[in-house]
Design an enzyme around this catalytic site. Structure first.
Site, PDB file in Angstrom:
ATOM      1  N   LYS A   1       0.845  -1.207   0.000  1.00 59.20           N
ATOM      2  CA  LYS A   1       0.000   0.000   0.000  1.00 59.20           C
ATOM      3  C   LYS A   1       0.879   1.255   0.000  1.00 59.20           C
ATOM      4  CE  LYS A   1      -2.098  -1.167   3.861  1.00 59.20           C
ATOM      5  NZ  LYS A   1      -1.360  -2.434   4.156  1.00 59.20           N
TER       6      LYS A   1
ATOM      7  N   ARG B   1      11.997  -5.280   5.220  1.00 59.16           N
ATOM      8  CA  ARG B   1      11.626  -3.885   4.943  1.00 59.16           C
ATOM      9  C   ARG B   1      12.521  -2.897   5.701  1.00 59.16           C
ATOM     10  NH1 ARG B   1       5.624  -1.799   5.637  1.00 59.16           N
ATOM     11  NH2 ARG B   1       5.853  -2.651   7.726  1.00 59.16           N
TER      12      ARG B   1
ATOM     13  N   ARG C   1      10.964  -0.943  11.276  1.00 58.25           N
ATOM     14  CA  ARG C   1       9.804  -0.549  12.082  1.00 58.25           C
ATOM     15  C   ARG C   1       9.670  -1.420  13.324  1.00 58.25           C
ATOM     16  NH1 ARG C   1       4.663   0.390   8.231  1.00 58.25           N
ATOM     17  NH2 ARG C   1       3.703  -0.934   9.804  1.00 58.25           N
TER      18      ARG C   1
ATOM     19  N   ARG D   1     -10.147   0.533   8.202  1.00 58.16           N
ATOM     20  CA  ARG D   1      -9.621  -0.780   8.539  1.00 58.16           C
ATOM     21  C   ARG D   1     -10.630  -1.611   9.321  1.00 58.16           C
ATOM     22  NH1 ARG D   1      -3.803   0.372   8.524  1.00 58.16           N
ATOM     23  NH2 ARG D   1      -2.674  -1.487   9.068  1.00 58.16           N
TER      24      ARG D   1
ATOM     25  N   ARG E   1      -0.431  -8.842  13.369  1.00 59.56           N
ATOM     26  CA  ARG E   1      -1.027  -7.857  12.445  1.00 59.56           C
ATOM     27  C   ARG E   1      -1.826  -8.566  11.369  1.00 59.56           C
ATOM     28  NH1 ARG E   1       4.190  -5.108  10.847  1.00 59.56           N
ATOM     29  NH2 ARG E   1       2.992  -4.052   9.231  1.00 59.56           N
TER      30      ARG E   1
HETATM   31  P1  AP5 Z   1       4.841  -1.590   1.944  1.00 63.11           P
HETATM   32  O1  AP5 Z   1       4.572  -0.774   0.740  1.00 63.11           O
HETATM   33  O2  AP5 Z   1       5.522  -0.959   3.101  1.00 63.11           O
HETATM   34  O3  AP5 Z   1       3.509  -2.347   2.414  1.00 63.11           O
HETATM   35  P2  AP5 Z   1       2.245  -1.800   3.203  1.00 63.11           P
HETATM   36  O4  AP5 Z   1       1.049  -2.455   2.599  1.00 63.11           O
HETATM   37  O5  AP5 Z   1       2.270  -0.315   3.264  1.00 63.11           O
HETATM   38  O6  AP5 Z   1       2.524  -2.470   4.603  1.00 63.11           O
HETATM   39  P3  AP5 Z   1       2.381  -1.889   6.083  1.00 63.11           P
HETATM   40  O7  AP5 Z   1       3.157  -2.824   6.977  1.00 63.11           O
HETATM   41  O8  AP5 Z   1       2.745  -0.437   6.117  1.00 63.11           O
HETATM   42  O9  AP5 Z   1       0.885  -2.048   6.330  1.00 63.11           O
HETATM   43  P4  AP5 Z   1       0.178  -2.125   7.674  1.00 63.11           P
HETATM   44  O10 AP5 Z   1      -1.196  -2.047   7.211  1.00 63.11           O
HETATM   45  O11 AP5 Z   1       0.515  -3.283   8.522  1.00 63.11           O
HETATM   46  O12 AP5 Z   1       0.826  -0.906   8.503  1.00 63.11           O
HETATM   47  P5  AP5 Z   1       0.370   0.596   8.746  1.00 63.11           P
HETATM   48  O13 AP5 Z   1       1.585   1.435   8.770  1.00 63.11           O
HETATM   49  O14 AP5 Z   1      -0.728   0.974   7.836  1.00 63.11           O
HETATM   50  O15 AP5 Z   1       5.704  -2.863   1.454  1.00 63.11           O
HETATM   51  C1  AP5 Z   1       6.195  -3.827   2.378  1.00 63.11           C
HETATM   52  C2  AP5 Z   1       7.596  -4.304   1.956  1.00 63.11           C
HETATM   53  O16 AP5 Z   1       7.493  -5.023   0.733  1.00 63.11           O
HETATM   54  C3  AP5 Z   1       8.589  -3.164   1.668  1.00 63.11           C
HETATM   55  O17 AP5 Z   1       9.870  -3.562   2.078  1.00 63.11           O
HETATM   56  C4  AP5 Z   1       8.521  -2.988   0.138  1.00 63.11           C
HETATM   57  O18 AP5 Z   1       9.745  -2.494  -0.382  1.00 63.11           O
HETATM   58  C5  AP5 Z   1       8.223  -4.411  -0.322  1.00 63.11           C
HETATM   59  N1  AP5 Z   1       7.376  -4.469  -1.511  1.00 63.11           N
HETATM   60  C6  AP5 Z   1       6.293  -3.670  -1.799  1.00 63.11           C
HETATM   61  N2  AP5 Z   1       5.715  -4.048  -2.955  1.00 63.11           N
HETATM   62  C7  AP5 Z   1       6.438  -5.116  -3.405  1.00 63.11           C
HETATM   63  C8  AP5 Z   1       6.327  -5.964  -4.555  1.00 63.11           C
HETATM   64  N3  AP5 Z   1       5.351  -5.763  -5.467  1.00 63.11           N
HETATM   65  N4  AP5 Z   1       7.224  -6.981  -4.694  1.00 63.11           N
HETATM   66  C9  AP5 Z   1       8.214  -7.174  -3.755  1.00 63.11           C
HETATM   67  N5  AP5 Z   1       8.364  -6.407  -2.653  1.00 63.11           N
HETATM   68  C10 AP5 Z   1       7.489  -5.387  -2.473  1.00 63.11           C
HETATM   69  O19 AP5 Z   1      -0.228   0.513  10.211  1.00 63.11           O
HETATM   70  C11 AP5 Z   1       0.604   0.281  11.332  1.00 63.11           C
HETATM   71  C12 AP5 Z   1      -0.201   0.241  12.603  1.00 63.11           C
HETATM   72  O20 AP5 Z   1      -0.860   1.520  12.798  1.00 63.11           O
HETATM   73  C13 AP5 Z   1      -1.342  -0.770  12.662  1.00 63.11           C
HETATM   74  O21 AP5 Z   1      -0.875  -2.048  13.053  1.00 63.11           O
HETATM   75  C14 AP5 Z   1      -2.265  -0.136  13.700  1.00 63.11           C
HETATM   76  O22 AP5 Z   1      -1.770  -0.328  15.005  1.00 63.11           O
HETATM   77  C15 AP5 Z   1      -2.154   1.340  13.380  1.00 63.11           C
HETATM   78  N6  AP5 Z   1      -3.178   1.791  12.405  1.00 63.11           N
HETATM   79  C16 AP5 Z   1      -2.943   2.341  11.174  1.00 63.11           C
HETATM   80  N7  AP5 Z   1      -4.103   2.653  10.572  1.00 63.11           N
HETATM   81  C17 AP5 Z   1      -5.098   2.307  11.425  1.00 63.11           C
HETATM   82  C18 AP5 Z   1      -6.514   2.371  11.355  1.00 63.11           C
HETATM   83  N8  AP5 Z   1      -7.159   2.863  10.285  1.00 63.11           N
HETATM   84  N9  AP5 Z   1      -7.221   1.906  12.409  1.00 63.11           N
HETATM   85  C19 AP5 Z   1      -6.590   1.399  13.504  1.00 63.11           C
HETATM   86  N10 AP5 Z   1      -5.264   1.303  13.627  1.00 63.11           N
HETATM   87  C20 AP5 Z   1      -4.513   1.759  12.597  1.00 63.11           C
HETATM   88 MG    MG Z   2       2.465   1.113   4.821  1.00 65.99          MG
END
Ligand code: AP5
Ligand code: MG
Length: 223
Positions: free
Chosen positions: A16, A130, A162, A91, A173
């Site tokens: 994402k 990552r 992270r 979410r 997660r």
């Molecule tokens: P990346 O692009 O970083 O993936 P992502 O989908 O953004 O993953 P996240 O871990 O950020 O998602 P998340 O939903 O767990 O965390 P968030 O920060 O939103 O890619 C991942 C890796 O793969 C990278 O190394 C990249 O280089 C590689 N990659 C990407 N595409 C690729 C491909 N096509 N092929 C190969 N490699 C690839 O949330 C964190 C925390 O915040 C949550 O756990 C929660 O506690 C809180 N939170 C956030 N939003 C909310 C909400 N709305 N409600 C409640 N809690 C929330």
């Molecule tokens: Mg992300």
């Protein structure tokens, strides 16, 4: 061009953030990633950051009421009047309802909910390698390394692992995703708003596929 209110849905590590960064440049729309917003709040020690930290470290979702206000304020801002890209929100079903209500209040609605589909084993592989910068730019030691090891290509900041990219937290997660966020797939499918993309392809190919889907959507809107 018509307004584009885009949601990026998908498990942790589905790409994402990676796609959000590319789309933001391409579509010239504001990009709101709730994970990035919350991590910045934790770093700055704000009230929201203090409330969110424990949940985030465990891999739990922060309570809906903490995050809904943050997003409602941003999408009502003038900079988002032509649309926005949301990553990591909604979410849960209550968050999706709150978003729909807020958009209705503004005389708008969700344009597309885009699911980036990636299986759990791939998530674990990706998140283990990552590296991120404090401004949200994303790398992978193997699949997308920076030009200079440990340094962000875009802003020169030192890259970090992270706090929630530890194996047991990644698993938790994923569990949270399957139980609380996955129901949004049928929520948006039932409203005719869901589009799916295969997230296992290389980032550039995923990006091309997304751009093609969005171009078709825009054309249909203009008919
Ligand atoms: P990346 O692009 O970083 O993936 P992502 O989908 O953004 O993953 P996240 O871990 O950020 O998602 P998340 O939903 O767990 O965390 P968030 O920060 O939103 O890619 C991942 C890796 O793969 C990278 O190394 C990249 O280089 C590689 N990659 C990407 N595409 C690729 C491909 N096509 N092929 C190969 N490699 C690839 O949330 C964190 C925390 O915040 C949550 O756990 C929660 O506690 C809180 N939170 C956030 N939003 C909310 C909400 N709305 N409600 C409640 N809690 C929330
Ligand atoms: Mg992300």
């Amino acid at each position: 061009m018509s307004e584009l209110n885009l949601i990026l849905l998908g498990p942790p590590g589905s790409g994402k953030g990676t796609q959000g960064e590319l789309l933001q440049e391409d579509l010239r729309l504001p990009y709101y990633a709730t994970g990035d917003i919350l991590r910045a709040a934790v770093r700055e020690g704000t009230e929201i950051g203090r409330e969110a930290k424990g949940f985030m470290d465990r891999g739990d979702l922060v309570p809906d009421e903490v995050i809904v206000g943050v997003i409602a304020e941003r999408i009502a801002d003038k900079e988002a009047e032509d649309g926005f890209i949301l990553d990591g929100f909604p979410r849960t079903e209550p968050q999706a309802e709150a978003l729909a209500d807020k958009l209705t209040e503004l005389g708008r609605s969700v344009s597309v909910a885009l699911l980036i589909d990636v299986p759990d084993e791939e998530v674990v592989r990706r998140l283990g390698g990552r590296r991120t910068c404090p401004n949200g730019h994303v790398y992978h030691v193997e699949f997308g390394p920076p030009k200079t090891e440990g340094v962000c290509d875009v802003c020169g900041a030192e890259l970090e692992i992270r706090d929630d990219d530890k194996p047991d937290v990644i698993r938790h997660r994923l569990d949270q995703y399957h139980s609380k966020t996955e129901p949004l797939i049928s929520y948006y499918e039932g409203r005719g708003l869901l589009q799916r993309v295969d997230g296992t392809q290389p980032p550039d190919e995923v990006n091309e596929r997304i751009r093609a889907l969005l171009a078709t959507h825009q054309k249909e809107e203009e008919l």
